[in-house]
Write an enzyme that holds these catalytic residues in place. Structure first.
Site, mmCIF file in Angstrom:
data_model
loop_
_atom_site.group_PDB
_atom_site.id
_atom_site.type_symbol
_atom_site.label_atom_id
_atom_site.label_comp_id
_atom_site.label_asym_id
_atom_site.label_seq_id
_atom_site.Cartn_x
_atom_site.Cartn_y
_atom_site.Cartn_z
ATOM 1 N N HIS A 82 86.961 -33.857 39.733
ATOM 2 C CA HIS A 82 88.160 -33.989 40.549
ATOM 3 C C HIS A 82 88.002 -33.297 41.894
ATOM 4 O O HIS A 82 87.147 -32.435 42.076
ATOM 5 C CB HIS A 82 89.379 -33.407 39.820
ATOM 6 C CG HIS A 82 89.298 -31.921 39.623
ATOM 7 N ND1 HIS A 82 88.725 -31.345 38.510
ATOM 8 C CD2 HIS A 82 89.711 -30.878 40.401
ATOM 9 C CE1 HIS A 82 88.798 -30.036 38.606
ATOM 10 N NE2 HIS A 82 89.384 -29.721 39.754
ATOM 11 N N ASP A 84 89.781 -30.838 44.712
ATOM 12 C CA ASP A 84 90.799 -29.845 45.044
ATOM 13 C C ASP A 84 90.995 -29.866 46.549
ATOM 14 O O ASP A 84 90.028 -29.715 47.311
ATOM 15 C CB ASP A 84 90.344 -28.435 44.634
ATOM 16 C CG ASP A 84 90.362 -28.218 43.135
ATOM 17 O OD1 ASP A 84 91.217 -28.803 42.454
ATOM 18 O OD2 ASP A 84 89.500 -27.456 42.647
ATOM 19 N N HIS A 88 96.023 -26.866 47.128
ATOM 20 C CA HIS A 88 95.896 -26.396 45.743
ATOM 21 C C HIS A 88 96.093 -24.878 45.654
ATOM 22 O O HIS A 88 96.631 -24.373 44.670
ATOM 23 C CB HIS A 88 94.519 -26.800 45.219
ATOM 24 C CG HIS A 88 94.207 -26.411 43.810
ATOM 25 N ND1 HIS A 88 95.121 -26.524 42.779
ATOM 26 C CD2 HIS A 88 93.068 -25.905 43.239
ATOM 27 C CE1 HIS A 88 94.559 -26.123 41.648
ATOM 28 N NE2 HIS A 88 93.326 -25.727 41.905
#
Length: 293
Positions: A82, A84, A88
């Site tokens: 994933h 970020d 975040h």
């Protein structure tokens, strides 16, 4: 005019009229290896302990006679391989919809410490590693993506092996170091970084709640990819990284599809993994569209 001559003339006309980017795509398919750097995500996979597991529901199913198949996915943004984004960790910083598409294809630098990690799972990169890389390949390119190769992806999807905790509950996993990230961000001017582990910070730090290295990266308006796979199939220099993800408004992270394009003759392997990718070549495609699917 013979049939052969006609065919040659038709091919010449087709080639002459072919748009530049189409010709580039054909050349890439013919001479480039595509390596998928993405884990397929699923319920029950390793994830940050404070986050819920994936919930997946089969809403419609061809096998039930519905006429089509549709799944509903319940996942957090930071799930599997994933991205970020800065928001975040930093209020008001860039979100998923703010990352420009120009940053989704970048020169790829692979910093390989897999050999040291095999002997010491707490190993981190040093400025000596950067100096050695630059002695071989020149300066780390500004605007590049730097991936930390540790060999940790081979532990996926075994959660206990990924966390590698001792009897006291302390996680022994590799991670980045402050000196290397500071050099990459402030001196080299890279766009993003990535790694095979669950976290930017080594396990000895995350075990006591220290995520300062991740915060450092995101506070400086960089983004990162976590849980990369198959970095051992890549050259240290010369490849391109392609990363894409959906565009939820204001999103902090999302599963990403990440792959690399590199010359077949320049494939990786190192002292830490002399035979390359022990998971096999199922995610590496030469000269074909399968690596993009």
């Amino acid at each position: 005019m013979t049939e052969t001559t006609k065919a040659e003339a038709a091919e010449a006309a087709r080639t002459m009229a072919e748009p530049r980017l189409w010709a580039l795509q054909r050349a890439l398919l013919a001479h480039t290896t595509y390596t998928d750097l993405t884990h397929a995500f699923h319920p029950g996979q390793p994830h940050f302990a404070a986050l819920p597991d994936e919930h997946r529901e089969l809403v419609f199913d061809v096998a039930r006679g519905d006429g089509f198949t549709v799944h509903r996915y319940g996942i957090v943004g930071q799930w599997g391989t994933h991205i970020d984004t800065p928001v975040h960790f930093v209020e008001g910083a860039r979100t998923l919809d703010d990352i420009p598409v120009e940053q989704m294809i970048l020169p790829l630098v692979v910093l390989d410490i897999a050999g040291r990690v095999a002997a010491d799972p707490d190993a981190v990169p040093t400025l000596a590693d950067i100096a050695a890389w630059e002695a071989r390949h020149g300066a780390v390119p500004a605007g590049s993506f730097v991936a930390l190769r540790t060999g940790w992806h081979h532990r996926w999807p075994d959660g206990a092996a990924m966390a590698n905790r001792d009897a006291a509950g302390v996680s022994h996993t590799p991670g980045w170091s402050a000196e290397v990230l500071r050099y990459l961000v402030e001196e080299a001017g890279v766009t993003a970084v990535g790694h095979e582990q669950t976290d930017t910070d080594p396990g000895s730090a995350t075990s006591v709640g220290d995520h300062s290295l991740e915060r450092y990266v995101l506070e400086r308006d960089r983004w990162q990819i976590e849980l990369l796979a198959h970095l051992d199939g890549l050259p240290e220099a010369g490849a391109l990284l392609v990363a894409a993800w959906p565009r939820p408004l204001g999103g902090s992270g999302f599963p990403a599809r990440v792959f690399a394009l590199h010359d077949a003759a320049a494939e990786g392997g190192s002292e830490g993994d002399p035979e390359g990718d022990s998971e096999g070549d199922g995610d590496r495609v030469e000269g074909g569209l399968g690596g993009l699917g």
